[in-house]
Design an enzyme around this catalytic site. Structure first.
Site, PDB file in Angstrom:
ATOM      1  N   ARG A 242       0.857  -1.174   0.000  1.00  0.00           N
ATOM      2  CA  ARG A 242       0.000   0.000   0.000  1.00  0.00           C
ATOM      3  C   ARG A 242       0.903   1.236   0.000  1.00  0.00           C
ATOM      4  O   ARG A 242       1.938   1.263   0.675  1.00  0.00           O
ATOM      5  CB  ARG A 242      -0.900   0.048   1.238  1.00  0.00           C
ATOM      6  CG  ARG A 242      -2.103  -0.871   1.192  1.00  0.00           C
ATOM      7  CD  ARG A 242      -3.157  -0.441   0.171  1.00  0.00           C
ATOM      8  NE  ARG A 242      -4.295  -1.341   0.177  1.00  0.00           N
ATOM      9  CZ  ARG A 242      -4.411  -2.420  -0.603  1.00  0.00           C
ATOM     10  NH1 ARG A 242      -3.454  -2.732  -1.472  1.00  0.00           N
ATOM     11  NH2 ARG A 242      -5.491  -3.176  -0.546  1.00  0.00           N
ATOM     12  N   GLU A 271      -4.084   7.835  -4.772  1.00  0.00           N
ATOM     13  CA  GLU A 271      -4.412   7.105  -6.002  1.00  0.00           C
ATOM     14  C   GLU A 271      -5.676   7.678  -6.619  1.00  0.00           C
ATOM     15  O   GLU A 271      -6.618   7.962  -5.878  1.00  0.00           O
ATOM     16  CB  GLU A 271      -4.594   5.608  -5.707  1.00  0.00           C
ATOM     17  CG  GLU A 271      -3.288   4.952  -5.285  1.00  0.00           C
ATOM     18  CD  GLU A 271      -3.373   3.426  -5.168  1.00  0.00           C
ATOM     19  OE1 GLU A 271      -4.407   2.850  -5.535  1.00  0.00           O
ATOM     20  OE2 GLU A 271      -2.385   2.820  -4.719  1.00  0.00           O
ATOM     21  N   HIS A 290      -1.770   0.182  -9.604  1.00  0.00           N
ATOM     22  CA  HIS A 290      -2.406  -0.732  -8.642  1.00  0.00           C
ATOM     23  C   HIS A 290      -3.040  -1.928  -9.367  1.00  0.00           C
ATOM     24  O   HIS A 290      -4.258  -2.150  -9.271  1.00  0.00           O
ATOM     25  CB  HIS A 290      -3.456   0.012  -7.804  1.00  0.00           C
ATOM     26  CG  HIS A 290      -3.718  -0.658  -6.476  1.00  0.00           C
ATOM     27  ND1 HIS A 290      -3.998   0.043  -5.337  1.00  0.00           N
ATOM     28  CD2 HIS A 290      -3.740  -1.968  -6.127  1.00  0.00           C
ATOM     29  CE1 HIS A 290      -4.197  -0.813  -4.342  1.00  0.00           C
ATOM     30  NE2 HIS A 290      -4.036  -2.041  -4.807  1.00  0.00           N
TER      31      HIS A 290
HETATM   32  P1  NAP Z   1      -1.370 -11.196   4.875  1.00  0.00           P
HETATM   33  O1  NAP Z   1      -1.041 -12.612   4.562  1.00  0.00           O
HETATM   34  O2  NAP Z   1      -2.528 -10.906   5.756  1.00  0.00           O
HETATM   35  O3  NAP Z   1      -0.044 -10.517   5.485  1.00  0.00           O
HETATM   36  C1  NAP Z   1      -0.089  -9.287   6.141  1.00  0.00           C
HETATM   37  C2  NAP Z   1       1.304  -8.802   6.386  1.00  0.00           C
HETATM   38  O4  NAP Z   1       1.247  -7.536   7.055  1.00  0.00           O
HETATM   39  C3  NAP Z   1       2.112  -9.726   7.303  1.00  0.00           C
HETATM   40  O5  NAP Z   1       3.450  -9.624   6.931  1.00  0.00           O
HETATM   41  C4  NAP Z   1       1.896  -9.124   8.688  1.00  0.00           C
HETATM   42  O6  NAP Z   1       2.948  -9.362   9.556  1.00  0.00           O
HETATM   43  C5  NAP Z   1       1.875  -7.653   8.338  1.00  0.00           C
HETATM   44  N1  NAP Z   1       1.128  -6.857   9.325  1.00  0.00           N
HETATM   45  C6  NAP Z   1      -0.207  -6.850   9.546  1.00  0.00           C
HETATM   46  N2  NAP Z   1      -0.500  -5.990  10.531  1.00  0.00           N
HETATM   47  C7  NAP Z   1       0.677  -5.463  10.949  1.00  0.00           C
HETATM   48  C8  NAP Z   1       1.036  -4.516  11.956  1.00  0.00           C
HETATM   49  N3  NAP Z   1       0.097  -3.928  12.733  1.00  0.00           N
HETATM   50  N4  NAP Z   1       2.345  -4.215  12.115  1.00  0.00           N
HETATM   51  C9  NAP Z   1       3.299  -4.813  11.342  1.00  0.00           C
HETATM   52  N5  NAP Z   1       3.011  -5.703  10.376  1.00  0.00           N
HETATM   53  C10 NAP Z   1       1.721  -6.018  10.191  1.00  0.00           C
HETATM   54  O7  NAP Z   1      -1.648 -10.374   3.554  1.00  0.00           O
HETATM   55  P2  NAP Z   1      -0.896 -10.543   2.150  1.00  0.00           P
HETATM   56  O8  NAP Z   1      -1.717 -11.349   1.229  1.00  0.00           O
HETATM   57  O9  NAP Z   1       0.507 -10.931   2.428  1.00  0.00           O
HETATM   58  O10 NAP Z   1      -0.932  -9.038   1.599  1.00  0.00           O
HETATM   59  C11 NAP Z   1      -0.168  -8.032   2.247  1.00  0.00           C
HETATM   60  C12 NAP Z   1      -0.664  -6.671   1.794  1.00  0.00           C
HETATM   61  O11 NAP Z   1      -0.368  -6.493   0.415  1.00  0.00           O
HETATM   62  C13 NAP Z   1      -2.189  -6.498   1.901  1.00  0.00           C
HETATM   63  O12 NAP Z   1      -2.581  -6.026   3.165  1.00  0.00           O
HETATM   64  C14 NAP Z   1      -2.498  -5.516   0.808  1.00  0.00           C
HETATM   65  O13 NAP Z   1      -2.572  -4.214   1.331  1.00  0.00           O
HETATM   66  C15 NAP Z   1      -1.321  -5.622  -0.147  1.00  0.00           C
HETATM   67  N6  NAP Z   1      -1.735  -6.146  -1.464  1.00  0.00           N
HETATM   68  C16 NAP Z   1      -1.634  -5.348  -2.548  1.00  0.00           C
HETATM   69  C17 NAP Z   1      -2.038  -5.805  -3.779  1.00  0.00           C
HETATM   70  C18 NAP Z   1      -1.948  -4.949  -5.005  1.00  0.00           C
HETATM   71  O14 NAP Z   1      -2.842  -4.949  -5.826  1.00  0.00           O
HETATM   72  N7  NAP Z   1      -0.864  -4.236  -5.191  1.00  0.00           N
HETATM   73  C19 NAP Z   1      -2.555  -7.102  -3.909  1.00  0.00           C
HETATM   74  C20 NAP Z   1      -2.592  -7.916  -2.776  1.00  0.00           C
HETATM   75  C21 NAP Z   1      -2.180  -7.431  -1.546  1.00  0.00           C
HETATM   76  P3  NAP Z   1       3.140 -10.702  10.410  1.00  0.00           P
HETATM   77  O15 NAP Z   1       2.508 -11.817   9.623  1.00  0.00           O
HETATM   78  O16 NAP Z   1       4.613 -10.839  10.490  1.00  0.00           O
HETATM   79  O17 NAP Z   1       2.502 -10.498  11.742  1.00  0.00           O
END
Ligand code: NAP
Length: 324
Positions: A242, A271, A290
């Protein structure tokens, strides 16, 4: 009759079909291509919150406490995304409104894009395309020298589903993968052969830094000037998470001061990224709008999961993915 508001009429057809099984679907019509804007007007969201039992929204549809203050019968907010930073989840919970999302199904597509951006940067693909289109002369030996990936250190910031999928891909390219995450993941370290490092050490030693962490109050501007100034000189920076995880001004400064060899971004603090933004002036910056999950098959799965969450809810079952 259950009223289900959907924030656009351009989601895959399966979403409307499934939702119709449990209620009357009201889809908002932008009246112009949805990609010219991000998110629907707040007034529409307020009206939907006041009139409907369910809302299906997307990134950019800001469901904040002001919108939620209009909720009368709203019971569930289903976002067609994994990220839910556009929803005030705490306020929704306080009001007894369930929030659901669509993790997992979009991970591979987004990880693929992260690798695409990394390759575009390392091998200067976009610069090469521009050079040819502009009809500029070039010497095949020496033009647009880039960087290997094999043998380089790639540092992943945030090892959730997305970070893990990116790590697997980078290992296939022969990179050394290190990560920093809020929660240390010994099983993943062991299974993949990747190493945990404190964030500052990761930044100081990585040739590629890839941000894949959720946006939360704790991670907003995680990549501040203080962090960029610690990065290895000549490193590449990629953000597919993000925009607001990164302080954009600090990123621009890191590019201007030559700390970074380049940056590739799929997400922005604002955005759509304003036209002619400072970031567009750097030849060594690659920008995508995005499109992390923007693959036909992936979007169809996301739509299906988002609808399934709502259908299950109104049938008295637990939705597939509830934001806790
Ligand atoms: P996920 O499996 O839920 O992973 C979330 C990540 O964020 C984990 O590394 C988690 O850390 C960390 N996190 C959550 N809350 C936190 C906090 N309060 N402090 C520090 N770290 C925190 O989600 P994902 O599928 O990996 O996706 C991650 C992010 O990528 C999404 O939230 C989304 O915003 C973004 N995304 C973007 C696109 C795009 O179109 N560009 C597509 C998909 C996702 P821990 O697990 O180590 O606790």
């Amino acid at each position: 009759m259950v009223c289900i508001f959907v924030s656009r009429d351009t989601f895959p057809e399966v979403l409307y079909r499934k939702l119709s099984e449990v209620g009357l679907v009201k889809a908002y019509n932008f009246g112009k291509p949805a990609w010219l804007t991000v998110g629907i007007p707040k007034e529409e969201l307020k009206r939907a919150a006041a009139e409907c039992d369910a809302m299906v929204v997307f990134v950019g549809d800001i469901v904040d406490s002001e919108v939620l203050s209009h909720a009368k019968n709203l019971k569930i907010i289903s976002t067609v995304s994994v990220g839910y930073d556009h929803i005030d989840v705490a306020e929704a919970k306080r009001r007894g409104i369930v929030v659901t999302n669509t993790p997992e199904v979009l991970v591979d597509a987004t990880a693929d894009l992260a690798i695409g951006l990394l390759l575009a940067l390392a091998r200067r693909i976009v610069e090469g395309d521009r050079l040819i289109r502009e009809g500029r002369a070039y010497d095949v030996w020496g033009a647009l020298m880039g960087s290997d990936i094999k043998g380089k250190r790639a540092g992943i910031v945030g090892l959730g589903n997305l970070g893990t999928a990116i790590a697997k891909r980078l290992l296939a390219f022969g990179a050394e993968v290190v990560y920093w995450s809020r929660t240390r993941k010994p099983q993943v370290e062991f299974a993949l052969g990747i190493k945990y490092l404190p964030l500052d050490e990761l930044l100081a030693t990585s040739d590629f830094v890839i941000v894949s962490i959720a946006l939360t109050p704790e991670t907003r501007h995680l990549m501040s000037w203080e962090k960029f100034s610690k990065m290895k000189r000549g490193a590449y920076f990629i953000n597919v998470a993000r925009g607001a995880v990164v302080d954009t001004e600090a990123l621009v400064r890191a590019l201007r001061e030559g700390i970074l060899a380049g940056a590739a971004l799929d997400v922005y603090e604002e955005e759509p990224l304003p036209h002619a933004h400072e970031l567009t002036k750097f030849p060594n910056v690659v920008l995508t709008p995005h499109i992390g999950s923007a693959a036909v098959e992936t979007r169809a799965k996301m739509a299906e999961v988002a609808a399934e969450n709502v259908v299950r809810f109104f049938r008295g079952q637990r939705p597939l993915y509830v934001v806790e």
